[in-house]
Scaffold this motif. Structure first.
Motif, PDB file in Angstrom:
ATOM      1  N   SER A 107       0.814  -1.217   0.000  1.00  0.00           N
ATOM      2  CA  SER A 107       0.000   0.000   0.000  1.00  0.00           C
ATOM      3  C   SER A 107       0.849   1.269   0.000  1.00  0.00           C
ATOM      4  CB  SER A 107      -0.932   0.011   1.213  1.00  0.00           C
ATOM      5  OG  SER A 107      -0.195  -0.010   2.422  1.00  0.00           O
ATOM      6  N   ILE A 108       2.040   1.204   0.614  1.00  0.00           N
ATOM      7  CA  ILE A 108       2.870   2.406   0.728  1.00  0.00           C
ATOM      8  C   ILE A 108       3.347   2.920  -0.640  1.00  0.00           C
ATOM      9  CG2 ILE A 108       5.065   3.291   1.589  1.00  0.00           C
ATOM     10  CD1 ILE A 108       4.604   1.683   4.135  1.00  0.00           C
ATOM     11  N   PRO A 109       3.901   2.063  -1.550  1.00  0.00           N
ATOM     12  CA  PRO A 109       4.280   2.584  -2.876  1.00  0.00           C
ATOM     13  C   PRO A 109       3.093   3.160  -3.643  1.00  0.00           C
ATOM     14  CG  PRO A 109       5.220   0.407  -2.501  1.00  0.00           C
ATOM     15  CD  PRO A 109       4.233   0.641  -1.399  1.00  0.00           C
ATOM     16  N   ALA A 110       1.913   2.533  -3.486  1.00  0.00           N
ATOM     17  CA  ALA A 110       0.729   3.001  -4.205  1.00  0.00           C
ATOM     18  C   ALA A 110       0.296   4.378  -3.713  1.00  0.00           C
ATOM     19  CB  ALA A 110      -0.410   1.998  -4.038  1.00  0.00           C
ATOM     20  N   VAL A 111       0.344   4.596  -2.403  1.00  0.00           N
ATOM     21  CA  VAL A 111      -0.077   5.894  -1.875  1.00  0.00           C
ATOM     22  C   VAL A 111       0.904   6.989  -2.262  1.00  0.00           C
ATOM     23  CG1 VAL A 111       1.052   5.882   0.398  1.00  0.00           C
ATOM     24  CG2 VAL A 111      -1.155   6.972   0.142  1.00  0.00           C
ATOM     25  N   LEU A 112       2.202   6.647  -2.373  1.00  0.00           N
ATOM     26  CA  LEU A 112       3.191   7.628  -2.821  1.00  0.00           C
ATOM     27  C   LEU A 112       2.902   8.066  -4.259  1.00  0.00           C
ATOM     28  CD1 LEU A 112       6.455   6.034  -1.361  1.00  0.00           C
ATOM     29  CD2 LEU A 112       5.373   8.159  -0.612  1.00  0.00           C
ATOM     30  N   ALA A 113       2.597   7.097  -5.112  1.00  0.00           N
ATOM     31  CA  ALA A 113       2.320   7.411  -6.520  1.00  0.00           C
ATOM     32  C   ALA A 113       1.035   8.208  -6.675  1.00  0.00           C
ATOM     33  CB  ALA A 113       2.246   6.121  -7.332  1.00  0.00           C
ATOM     34  N   SER A 114      -0.023   7.773  -5.997  1.00  0.00           N
ATOM     35  CA  SER A 114      -1.320   8.429  -6.174  1.00  0.00           C
ATOM     36  C   SER A 114      -1.348   9.822  -5.559  1.00  0.00           C
ATOM     37  CB  SER A 114      -2.431   7.571  -5.563  1.00  0.00           C
ATOM     38  OG  SER A 114      -2.257   7.440  -4.160  1.00  0.00           O
ATOM     39  N   GLY A 171      -4.201  -4.117  -0.677  1.00  0.00           N
ATOM     40  CA  GLY A 171      -3.344  -3.085  -0.104  1.00  0.00           C
ATOM     41  C   GLY A 171      -2.929  -2.054  -1.132  1.00  0.00           C
ATOM     42  N   PHE A 172      -2.566  -2.521  -2.332  1.00  0.00           N
ATOM     43  CA  PHE A 172      -2.155  -1.598  -3.392  1.00  0.00           C
ATOM     44  C   PHE A 172      -3.318  -0.691  -3.794  1.00  0.00           C
ATOM     45  CE2 PHE A 172      -1.569  -0.294  -7.763  1.00  0.00           C
ATOM     46  CZ  PHE A 172      -0.257   0.121  -7.787  1.00  0.00           C
ATOM     47  N   LEU A 173      -4.497  -1.280  -4.026  1.00  0.00           N
ATOM     48  CA  LEU A 173      -5.661  -0.486  -4.420  1.00  0.00           C
ATOM     49  C   LEU A 173      -6.065   0.491  -3.324  1.00  0.00           C
ATOM     50  CD1 LEU A 173      -7.825  -3.250  -6.156  1.00  0.00           C
ATOM     51  CD2 LEU A 173      -6.509  -1.430  -7.253  1.00  0.00           C
ATOM     52  N   PHE A 186      -3.676   3.404  -3.371  1.00  0.00           N
ATOM     53  CA  PHE A 186      -3.850   4.281  -4.534  1.00  0.00           C
ATOM     54  C   PHE A 186      -5.085   5.158  -4.388  1.00  0.00           C
ATOM     55  CE2 PHE A 186      -5.227   5.358  -8.812  1.00  0.00           C
ATOM     56  CZ  PHE A 186      -4.050   5.815  -9.369  1.00  0.00           C
ATOM     57  N   VAL A 187      -6.220   4.528  -4.055  1.00  0.00           N
ATOM     58  CA  VAL A 187      -7.459   5.292  -3.912  1.00  0.00           C
ATOM     59  C   VAL A 187      -7.364   6.266  -2.746  1.00  0.00           C
ATOM     60  CG1 VAL A 187      -9.943   5.148  -3.492  1.00  0.00           C
ATOM     61  CG2 VAL A 187      -8.827   3.447  -4.942  1.00  0.00           C
ATOM     62  N   SER A 188      -6.753   5.814  -1.669  1.00  0.00           N
ATOM     63  CA  SER A 188      -6.626   6.655  -0.483  1.00  0.00           C
ATOM     64  C   SER A 188      -5.771   7.884  -0.741  1.00  0.00           C
ATOM     65  CB  SER A 188      -6.031   5.840   0.668  1.00  0.00           C
ATOM     66  OG  SER A 188      -5.921   6.612   1.834  1.00  0.00           O
ATOM     67  N   GLY A 189      -4.731   7.743  -1.560  1.00  0.00           N
ATOM     68  CA  GLY A 189      -3.861   8.877  -1.841  1.00  0.00           C
ATOM     69  C   GLY A 189      -4.570   9.995  -2.567  1.00  0.00           C
ATOM     70  N   ALA A 197      -6.895   0.057  11.621  1.00  0.00           N
ATOM     71  CA  ALA A 197      -6.121   1.170  12.193  1.00  0.00           C
ATOM     72  C   ALA A 197      -4.627   0.946  12.010  1.00  0.00           C
ATOM     73  CB  ALA A 197      -6.463   1.326  13.671  1.00  0.00           C
ATOM     74  N   ALA A 198      -4.155  -0.280  12.259  1.00  0.00           N
ATOM     75  CA  ALA A 198      -2.726  -0.587  12.103  1.00  0.00           C
ATOM     76  C   ALA A 198      -2.296  -0.483  10.645  1.00  0.00           C
ATOM     77  CB  ALA A 198      -2.440  -1.991  12.642  1.00  0.00           C
ATOM     78  N   ASN A 199      -3.146  -0.959   9.736  1.00  0.00           N
ATOM     79  CA  ASN A 199      -2.815  -0.905   8.309  1.00  0.00           C
ATOM     80  C   ASN A 199      -2.724   0.523   7.794  1.00  0.00           C
ATOM     81  OD1 ASN A 199      -2.735  -3.666   8.086  1.00  0.00           O
ATOM     82  ND2 ASN A 199      -4.759  -3.875   7.156  1.00  0.00           N
ATOM     83  N   GLU A 200      -3.570   1.396   8.314  1.00  0.00           N
ATOM     84  CA  GLU A 200      -3.735   2.715   7.710  1.00  0.00           C
ATOM     85  C   GLU A 200      -2.949   3.824   8.393  1.00  0.00           C
ATOM     86  OE1 GLU A 200      -7.931   3.329   7.547  1.00  0.00           O
ATOM     87  OE2 GLU A 200      -8.270   1.517   6.350  1.00  0.00           O
ATOM     88  N   VAL A 201      -2.478   3.616   9.613  1.00  0.00           N
ATOM     89  CA  VAL A 201      -1.815   4.715  10.323  1.00  0.00           C
ATOM     90  C   VAL A 201      -0.564   5.182   9.582  1.00  0.00           C
ATOM     91  CG1 VAL A 201      -0.385   3.250  11.836  1.00  0.00           C
ATOM     92  CG2 VAL A 201      -1.108   5.534  12.615  1.00  0.00           C
ATOM     93  N   PHE A 202       0.182   4.232   8.978  1.00  0.00           N
ATOM     94  CA  PHE A 202       1.379   4.614   8.237  1.00  0.00           C
ATOM     95  C   PHE A 202       1.004   5.356   6.944  1.00  0.00           C
ATOM     96  CE2 PHE A 202       2.799   0.917  10.719  1.00  0.00           C
ATOM     97  CZ  PHE A 202       3.895   1.472  11.352  1.00  0.00           C
ATOM     98  N   LEU A 203      -0.071   4.900   6.308  1.00  0.00           N
ATOM     99  CA  LEU A 203      -0.517   5.562   5.083  1.00  0.00           C
ATOM    100  C   LEU A 203      -0.920   7.001   5.364  1.00  0.00           C
ATOM    101  CD1 LEU A 203      -2.699   2.793   3.367  1.00  0.00           C
ATOM    102  CD2 LEU A 203      -0.268   3.261   3.100  1.00  0.00           C
TER     103      LEU A 203
END
Length: 342
Positions: free
Chosen positions: A78-85, A135-137, A140-143, A171-177
């Motif tokens: 999820s982290i690379p996807a949020v950086l790109a989006s 996680g990737f999707l 991306f959508v979250s970003g 919560a654990a998955n998303e706090v870093f995002l």
């Protein structure tokens, strides 16, 4: 301004109570509200301040319920996807992505009417590798929109997690995002003073919501938990669809004009007209104005010859179901129209 912040504060408390009860959704509930107060491009910044605070406080309260297997599959992708989006948000109109999210949420309406027995037999968990895709999707959508919890809540439910596990693992998955997105939005200048104050109001409300919701969850059955979750998805989708559609229609100047005499409708989008025409003989046709350079090579010479004979020549490309695209030339000379169909 103070009144808006107070109303947003109490609305956020209620939204994050619902979020905890159904495993997500507060952000998607708040997006239509924030869209009324802020430009679309800075809405994710306000949401991130609140959702980061909410995730951190929920980890502190429900940390013993975190499903670490899902966490270690979800976060690395999820982290690379949020950086790109988050970078692409400067080039992608977030209203269109919000519209897609809204349609997806509304599509969950049938889940509200499934019986408990049917739901148990029909729900099959996804394989572990699907967590990487999710996680990737989600990243991306979250970003771009700043919210994914409710959108991907259905996938958490299919992994058979309890209500406490969904709240904690999300919560654990998303706090870093949320933290990464906050830093990216600031670096790209996607924030404002008003967005900051509204975000702080959301953050304060999420802390109160997180510490009080633990007294609510024990009184809910798993079935009610799921129904509330799907109900929140549908309601949020309808609200998001209404708000986003209005913005798209306004900014892209979309309009539809019916011509009853000619059995056609003209759809205008971004100053481009597209005609829907129905004829008993030919069926449904879609006509789109095009430029001469868009013509196939054999027809370019035809256009050059017509330009020599007429004052003005307009071109339309005609699409008919089951047939190859055709072209129509509307030629004017001394204000008289001559039409050629090829």
């Amino acid at each position: 301004m103070i009144l808006q912040i107070i109303l947003l504060f109490f609305g956020t408390v209620l939204a994050f109570w619902l979020s905890a009860i159904c495993g997500g959704g507060a952000s998607l509930i708040l997006i239509p509200i924030l869209n009324l107060l802020l430009p679309t491009s800075v809405v994710p910044f306000s949401l991130m301040i609140g959702t980061f605070t909410s995730s951190a406080s929920r980890i502190a309260i429900f940390k013993k319920h975190i499903n670490w297997k899902i966490f270690f599959w979800f976060v690395p992708f999820s982290i690379p996807a949020v950086l790109a989006s988050a970078y692409l948000i400067k080039y992608i109109n977030p209203n269109y992505l919000q519209l897609i999210v809204a349609l997806f949420l509304v599509s969950n309406t049938p889940q509200l009417f499934k019986s408990k027995k049917i739901e148990v037999t029909s729900e099959k968990p996804y394989p572990d590798f699907a967590l990487a895709v999710i996680g990737f999707l989600a990243g991306f959508v979250s970003g771009i929109t700043g919210a994914t919890g409710l959108l991907f809540n259905r996938f958490y439910l299919k992994f058979g997690l309890s209500k406490e596990e969904i709240v904690a693992t999300r919560a654990a998955n998303e706090v870093f995002l949320h933290l990464i997105k906050l830093l990216i939005y600031i670096s790209l200048g996607l924030y404002s003073n008003l967005a900051l104050w509204l975000g702080l109001a959301i953050a304060a409300a999420t802390i109160i919501s997180s510490y009080t919701v633990k007294f609510i969850l024990p009184y809910l059955s798993e079935n009610i938990f799921k129904k509330v979750g799907y109900g929140a998805m549908v309601i949020s989708g309808v609200a998001l669809l209404a708000g986003t559609s209005g913005k798209i229609i306004e900014q892209d100047k979309i309009s539809i004009v019916n011509n009853n005499n000619e059995h056609s409708s003209v759809i205008s989008w971004r100053n481009t007209d597209m005609v829907l025409e129905y004829a008993i003989k030919d069926g449904l046709e879609i006509e789109r104005p095009i430029q001469p350079e868009e013509l196939p090579e054999p027809l370019k010479q035809k256009y050059i010859n017509l330009k020599k004979q007429y004052d003005t020549v307009y071109i339309e490309k005609v699409f008919t179901l089951g047939s190859e695209p055709a072209h129509e030339f509307y030629c004017y000379k001394n204000k008289k129209l001559t039409k050629f169909e090829i």
